[in-house]
Design a protein around this motif. Sequence first.
Motif, short mmCIF file in Angstrom:
data_model
loop_
_atom_site.label_atom_id
_atom_site.label_comp_id
_atom_site.label_asym_id
_atom_site.label_seq_id
_atom_site.Cartn_x
_atom_site.Cartn_y
_atom_site.Cartn_z
N GLN A 88 11.73 23.47 -13.95
CA GLN A 88 13.06 23.89 -13.54
C GLN A 88 13.26 23.69 -12.05
OE1 GLN A 88 11.03 25.74 -15.53
NE2 GLN A 88 12.13 25.20 -17.41
N GLN A 89 12.18 23.88 -11.25
CA GLN A 89 12.30 23.72 -9.81
C GLN A 89 12.39 22.26 -9.41
OE1 GLN A 89 8.85 26.02 -9.09
NE2 GLN A 89 9.97 27.76 -8.28
N LEU A 90 11.67 21.39 -10.12
CA LEU A 90 11.76 19.96 -9.83
C LEU A 90 13.09 19.39 -10.30
CD1 LEU A 90 8.17 18.70 -10.64
CD2 LEU A 90 9.28 18.78 -8.42
N GLY A 91 13.63 19.98 -11.35
CA GLY A 91 14.94 19.55 -11.82
C GLY A 91 14.85 18.64 -13.04
N LEU A 116 0.83 -1.20 0.00
CA LEU A 116 0.00 0.00 0.00
C LEU A 116 0.86 1.25 0.00
CD1 LEU A 116 -2.76 -1.01 2.59
CD2 LEU A 116 -2.92 -1.05 0.10
N VAL A 117 1.90 1.25 0.83
CA VAL A 117 2.83 2.38 0.87
C VAL A 117 3.49 2.57 -0.49
CG1 VAL A 117 5.05 3.15 1.82
CG2 VAL A 117 3.28 2.27 3.35
N LEU A 118 3.97 1.49 -1.08
CA LEU A 118 4.66 1.59 -2.37
C LEU A 118 3.71 2.02 -3.48
CD1 LEU A 118 7.04 -1.51 -2.32
CD2 LEU A 118 7.60 0.88 -1.86
N ALA A 119 2.47 1.56 -3.45
CA ALA A 119 1.51 1.92 -4.50
C ALA A 119 1.23 3.42 -4.48
CB ALA A 119 0.21 1.12 -4.32
N VAL A 120 1.03 3.98 -3.29
CA VAL A 120 0.77 5.43 -3.19
C VAL A 120 2.00 6.21 -3.64
CG1 VAL A 120 0.15 7.34 -1.68
CG2 VAL A 120 -0.90 5.12 -1.34
N LEU A 121 3.17 5.80 -3.20
CA LEU A 121 4.39 6.50 -3.60
C LEU A 121 4.64 6.35 -5.10
CD1 LEU A 121 6.75 5.63 -0.60
CD2 LEU A 121 5.73 7.85 -1.13
N ALA A 122 4.22 5.24 -5.69
CA ALA A 122 4.41 5.03 -7.13
C ALA A 122 3.67 6.08 -7.94
CB ALA A 122 3.96 3.63 -7.52
N PHE A 123 2.37 6.27 -7.66
CA PHE A 123 1.65 7.27 -8.47
C PHE A 123 1.99 8.69 -8.04
CE2 PHE A 123 -1.87 6.31 -5.35
CZ PHE A 123 -2.09 7.59 -4.87
N MET A 124 2.40 8.89 -6.79
CA MET A 124 2.83 10.22 -6.36
C MET A 124 4.08 10.65 -7.13
SD MET A 124 4.17 11.59 -2.65
CE MET A 124 5.90 11.22 -3.03
N LEU A 125 5.06 9.75 -7.22
CA LEU A 125 6.30 10.08 -7.93
C LEU A 125 6.08 10.16 -9.43
CD1 LEU A 125 8.81 7.92 -5.85
CD2 LEU A 125 8.55 10.41 -5.83
N PHE A 126 5.13 9.39 -9.95
CA PHE A 126 4.79 9.53 -11.37
C PHE A 126 4.20 10.91 -11.62
CE2 PHE A 126 2.31 8.89 -15.25
CZ PHE A 126 3.26 8.29 -16.06
N GLY A 127 3.40 11.39 -10.67
CA GLY A 127 2.86 12.74 -10.77
C GLY A 127 3.95 13.80 -10.74
N VAL A 128 4.98 13.57 -9.94
CA VAL A 128 6.14 14.48 -9.92
C VAL A 128 6.80 14.50 -11.29
CG1 VAL A 128 8.43 14.87 -8.94
CG2 VAL A 128 6.54 14.18 -7.45
N TRP A 129 6.97 13.32 -11.88
CA TRP A 129 7.59 13.24 -13.21
C TRP A 129 6.73 13.95 -14.25
CZ3 TRP A 129 6.09 10.69 -17.82
CH2 TRP A 129 7.08 10.67 -18.81
N MET A 130 5.42 13.84 -14.16
CA MET A 130 4.54 14.51 -15.11
C MET A 130 4.67 16.02 -15.00
SD MET A 130 2.93 12.36 -17.04
CE MET A 130 1.57 13.34 -17.67
N ARG A 131 4.94 16.53 -13.81
CA ARG A 131 5.10 17.97 -13.65
C ARG A 131 6.46 18.46 -14.13
NH1 ARG A 131 2.72 20.96 -8.31
NH2 ARG A 131 0.52 20.50 -8.61
#
Length: 418
Positions: free
Chosen positions: A412-415, A192-207
Amino acid sequence: MTVAIMARTGPVAGRPATIRPLLAATVFVLLMAVTARGAIETVTGKQPAYAVQLICALLLVGVLRVRATPVPGRARRWGVYVALYALVAGGIASAIITVNTWHLGSIVAPALYIGTFSALGLLLCWGTDRTRTSDNLRVVAPAGVAVVVLQVAVGTGQQRLGWSFASGSDQASVEALVRPAGLTGSYLHYPLVLAVLAFMLFGVWMRGRSSLAILGSGVAVMGVLLSYSRSGMMILAFTLLFALLFSRTASTRLATVIVGLLAGAGTLLFLQGSPVLDRALSALDIESTGNVGRLAQWQAGVEMWTQSPLVLGSHTGLVTNITRNFGGLSIGVVESSVLQQLLNLGLVGAVATYWLLFAVVRAIPATDIWVRAGAAACLAQTAVYQSIEVLPFMTLLAVLPLAFTSAPVTAQQLGRTR
């Protein structure tokens, strides 16, 4: 070639141009503590570890909330406060009914349940009560990547190398395969922890197209699949479905379909005949291991609820793992968060709980389609699993609206990879 998530660029919403190392370290330590009860238990024991985990959850959401500035002109969402008050008041009334119905000699079990869900409700309320702007994502994203790497590294060691560090792994429910707990303290919490972090970090990549974020998301997805968890896989699958439904343009729908097709093709190509695919498909088989018992528990749960006061609960603290974890009275579980709340807190508590959970989806900016879809997937998953009593899962949901605020952090801020 260097990779960075936090870049030293201009300020966001009046915040300083740089993220202080102390703040970044604090967020990482708190996020790690929230998701690493198994590691904490090695020092404190199980029950104190729950207390430490809860305190760190409140601190984590509190820190991110303080750093997020309310957007001028946007009204406070009073509905979440009403839901929180209803959850507490309904819980107290349900506890009185439970004590009288079951002639309990102690109120410990009902009190533990009400206290736990009051705290979880407060976390969700803090995360969703206002439309906010912040640069929180700049500290949450790298902390999330670090947590994923550490969790999957320990989980892999438990599976492949027989590591016994941190409790909670399982070797019995899926043939002879090890279902790792990582540092979470439970093989059920780990995916459950990994699943939430998976789509959260994918959202970071999309930004921001951060290479580190997409790498972290991929590692998290791999961790979910190799945990043989149907609940974690369900979140991933539902995320694809909801992303398609939430897409506003033809191009985003097409991109979602392509991602889904690639995921399906990759699954068939690399996982055909593997325990991972067999485990995923078994979720659709009502005769499979676990599903027979789950259906029986649902039937029993519905019958118990129809014989209760309906509006309020008559099994407060009795149908849950919360009180069992503290050595209290428990008559079992019903393998459904909806049924669990109906039995423990009645219609009032169930509606209040899901109002707060739906508020998470509404509070995430519509432009962050994948994050919204992931949050909606988590809610859908709770219908058939009792995930709402998993503290790190609920905490991460509360964090999402405070990380993905209404003022997007720029690429640029996310890198970027340079």
